[in-house]
Design a protein around this motif. Sequence first.
Motif, PDB file in Angstrom:
ATOM      1  N   GLN A  40       0.818  -1.201   0.000  1.00 39.61           N
ATOM      2  CA  GLN A  40       0.000   0.000   0.000  1.00 39.61           C
ATOM      3  C   GLN A  40       0.861   1.264   0.000  1.00 39.61           C
ATOM      4  O   GLN A  40       1.949   1.295   0.574  1.00 39.61           O
ATOM      5  CB  GLN A  40      -0.928   0.024   1.217  1.00 39.61           C
ATOM      6  CG  GLN A  40      -2.099  -0.934   1.121  1.00 39.61           C
ATOM      7  CD  GLN A  40      -3.079  -0.737   2.255  1.00 39.61           C
ATOM      8  OE1 GLN A  40      -2.694  -0.637   3.406  1.00 39.61           O
ATOM      9  NE2 GLN A  40      -4.369  -0.681   1.924  1.00 39.61           N
ATOM     10  N   LEU A  41       0.357   2.282  -0.658  1.00 38.32           N
ATOM     11  CA  LEU A  41       0.999   3.595  -0.662  1.00 38.32           C
ATOM     12  C   LEU A  41       0.394   4.434   0.465  1.00 38.32           C
ATOM     13  O   LEU A  41      -0.812   4.687   0.473  1.00 38.32           O
ATOM     14  CB  LEU A  41       0.787   4.286  -2.005  1.00 38.32           C
ATOM     15  CG  LEU A  41       1.415   3.608  -3.223  1.00 38.32           C
ATOM     16  CD1 LEU A  41       0.993   4.299  -4.504  1.00 38.32           C
ATOM     17  CD2 LEU A  41       2.940   3.599  -3.100  1.00 38.32           C
ATOM     18  N   GLU A  42       1.232   4.829   1.416  1.00 43.47           N
ATOM     19  CA  GLU A  42       0.755   5.531   2.607  1.00 43.47           C
ATOM     20  C   GLU A  42       1.010   7.029   2.487  1.00 43.47           C
ATOM     21  O   GLU A  42       2.128   7.494   2.646  1.00 43.47           O
ATOM     22  CB  GLU A  42       1.420   4.967   3.859  1.00 43.47           C
ATOM     23  CG  GLU A  42       1.052   3.519   4.136  1.00 43.47           C
ATOM     24  CD  GLU A  42       1.519   3.052   5.503  1.00 43.47           C
ATOM     25  OE1 GLU A  42       2.142   3.847   6.236  1.00 43.47           O
ATOM     26  OE2 GLU A  42       1.261   1.885   5.840  1.00 43.47           O
ATOM     27  N   TRP A  43      -0.040   7.784   2.191  1.00 43.35           N
ATOM     28  CA  TRP A  43       0.059   9.234   2.147  1.00 43.35           C
ATOM     29  C   TRP A  43      -0.064   9.797   3.556  1.00 43.35           C
ATOM     30  O   TRP A  43      -0.469   9.102   4.485  1.00 43.35           O
ATOM     31  CB  TRP A  43      -1.004   9.821   1.222  1.00 43.35           C
ATOM     32  CG  TRP A  43      -2.372   9.236   1.378  1.00 43.35           C
ATOM     33  CD1 TRP A  43      -2.874   8.145   0.735  1.00 43.35           C
ATOM     34  CD2 TRP A  43      -3.430   9.711   2.227  1.00 43.35           C
ATOM     35  NE1 TRP A  43      -4.174   7.912   1.127  1.00 43.35           N
ATOM     36  CE2 TRP A  43      -4.544   8.846   2.037  1.00 43.35           C
ATOM     37  CE3 TRP A  43      -3.558  10.777   3.115  1.00 43.35           C
ATOM     38  CZ2 TRP A  43      -5.750   9.027   2.705  1.00 43.35           C
ATOM     39  CZ3 TRP A  43      -4.753  10.957   3.784  1.00 43.35           C
ATOM     40  CH2 TRP A  43      -5.839  10.094   3.588  1.00 43.35           C
ATOM     41  N   GLY A  44       0.296  11.079   3.698  1.00 45.03           N
ATOM     42  CA  GLY A  44       0.376  11.648   5.035  1.00 45.03           C
ATOM     43  C   GLY A  44      -0.304  12.994   5.204  1.00 45.03           C
ATOM     44  O   GLY A  44      -1.355  13.260   4.622  1.00 45.03           O
ATOM     45  N   THR A  45       0.344  13.846   5.958  1.00 48.93           N
ATOM     46  CA  THR A  45      -0.264  15.087   6.441  1.00 48.93           C
ATOM     47  C   THR A  45      -0.639  16.047   5.326  1.00 48.93           C
ATOM     48  O   THR A  45      -1.695  16.685   5.383  1.00 48.93           O
ATOM     49  CB  THR A  45       0.707  15.787   7.412  1.00 48.93           C
ATOM     50  OG1 THR A  45       0.994  14.901   8.491  1.00 48.93           O
ATOM     51  CG2 THR A  45       0.097  17.065   7.960  1.00 48.93           C
ATOM     52  N   LEU A  49      -4.436  17.465   5.006  1.00 50.16           N
ATOM     53  CA  LEU A  49      -4.813  18.877   5.090  1.00 50.16           C
ATOM     54  C   LEU A  49      -5.476  19.341   3.796  1.00 50.16           C
ATOM     55  O   LEU A  49      -6.390  20.182   3.831  1.00 50.16           O
ATOM     56  CB  LEU A  49      -3.579  19.727   5.399  1.00 50.16           C
ATOM     57  CG  LEU A  49      -3.037  19.590   6.823  1.00 50.16           C
ATOM     58  CD1 LEU A  49      -1.705  20.320   6.956  1.00 50.16           C
ATOM     59  CD2 LEU A  49      -4.025  20.129   7.849  1.00 50.16           C
ATOM     60  N   SER A  50      -5.050  18.795   2.677  1.00 49.60           N
ATOM     61  CA  SER A  50      -5.681  19.136   1.399  1.00 49.60           C
ATOM     62  C   SER A  50      -7.095  18.586   1.327  1.00 49.60           C
ATOM     63  O   SER A  50      -8.007  19.233   0.797  1.00 49.60           O
ATOM     64  CB  SER A  50      -4.844  18.599   0.236  1.00 49.60           C
ATOM     65  OG  SER A  50      -3.562  19.185   0.228  1.00 49.60           O
ATOM     66  N   LEU A  51      -7.291  17.388   1.864  1.00 52.62           N
ATOM     67  CA  LEU A  51      -8.636  16.807   1.908  1.00 52.62           C
ATOM     68  C   LEU A  51      -9.557  17.644   2.797  1.00 52.62           C
ATOM     69  O   LEU A  51     -10.717  17.883   2.453  1.00 52.62           O
ATOM     70  CB  LEU A  51      -8.581  15.374   2.429  1.00 52.62           C
ATOM     71  CG  LEU A  51      -7.925  14.323   1.538  1.00 52.62           C
ATOM     72  CD1 LEU A  51      -7.899  12.971   2.248  1.00 52.62           C
ATOM     73  CD2 LEU A  51      -8.643  14.209   0.195  1.00 52.62           C
ATOM     74  N   ALA A  52      -9.036  18.080   3.937  1.00 57.17           N
ATOM     75  CA  ALA A  52      -9.830  18.916   4.837  1.00 57.17           C
ATOM     76  C   ALA A  52     -10.240  20.208   4.145  1.00 57.17           C
ATOM     77  O   ALA A  52     -11.396  20.648   4.235  1.00 57.17           O
ATOM     78  CB  ALA A  52      -9.039  19.213   6.108  1.00 57.17           C
TER      79      ALA A  52
END
Length: 310
Positions: A40-45, A49-52
């Motif tokens: 799996q590719l684990e994206w982060g902060t 914050l972009s999703l928020a």
Amino acid sequence: MSKKQSTIQFLIFGMAIGESIASLPANDQDKVLNQQFDRQLEWGTQVSLSLATTASLTRGYQLADVMAHLQNWYQRRQYAPVGTHQSIDDVTKKALDNYIKNRDMLSAGVSDDAADSDNILARMLPVALYLHHQYGTSFVNDETAMMLLHRIAGLTHNDEGALVTVGMMSLILSQILDGNNLSDAVENGLAFGFEYYSRHQVFVSELSAFDELNLPDFRNIPADKIVLDGKAASTLEAVIWSLLNSHNYTEAIKNSLVHGHANSVVPTLVAAIAAVYYRDDMVLRLSQNFVARRLLATIVSQAERSARFS
């Protein structure tokens, strides 16, 4: 090439690819780009914050609502994959803590030199997309639109240098969305940015940070001449260099990785902007490996239905 998928989907998925790749060892980065990575590719902060920010703008622009969504991430881990590490930079933490303490969103943002940081850039890409759709390519001529851009950035990073860099990046992305090739998009976006910020005395002194970017042979400078110091403008230089020296999506990401693991923001931004520009099916194929893919897809779907981003 995929043409049916939305721009917001390419932007968010591309960003998640870039942030995921940035955290991997070099050998695994190559495997991802060769589509031989079976984990799996684990994206982060930066993606969270972009999703928020995207989730808030899906409902239309309300500054208090943007801050509420950022706080939901900070205090409740919304928009973050379960079980993954979510770091927070010092400036964003200080700003969000300021708001918790004082409940004044207009004074929460950090305005000292530390706030001229590249950590603001990724979450502002969906804002640039929103402005382009709501106001058109000429949103730089609309003070309401520019105030919206600066106020959303200023919720955390309220330094003039960071705000100018956000503006330059947003104008370049808007030019890409308008159908310009990368060279013209950079040239036009910078020209509009210089013209706008030179008319506002509070920003004039920040324009010298973009002198290198404004050179006609910028794409030909050696990569090691770009010194990444954590400031927003130097990171934008590395992003633009990576894009201008690419001919496809994979090459753009490879270019972004030559700057090393010292800066994860560069591949995050490059992978997002290049996804919008090249619209490569590779973005959609790699997205099948995302951790918490349903969360990403849900926010993207809500943004698409809102018709506020495309």
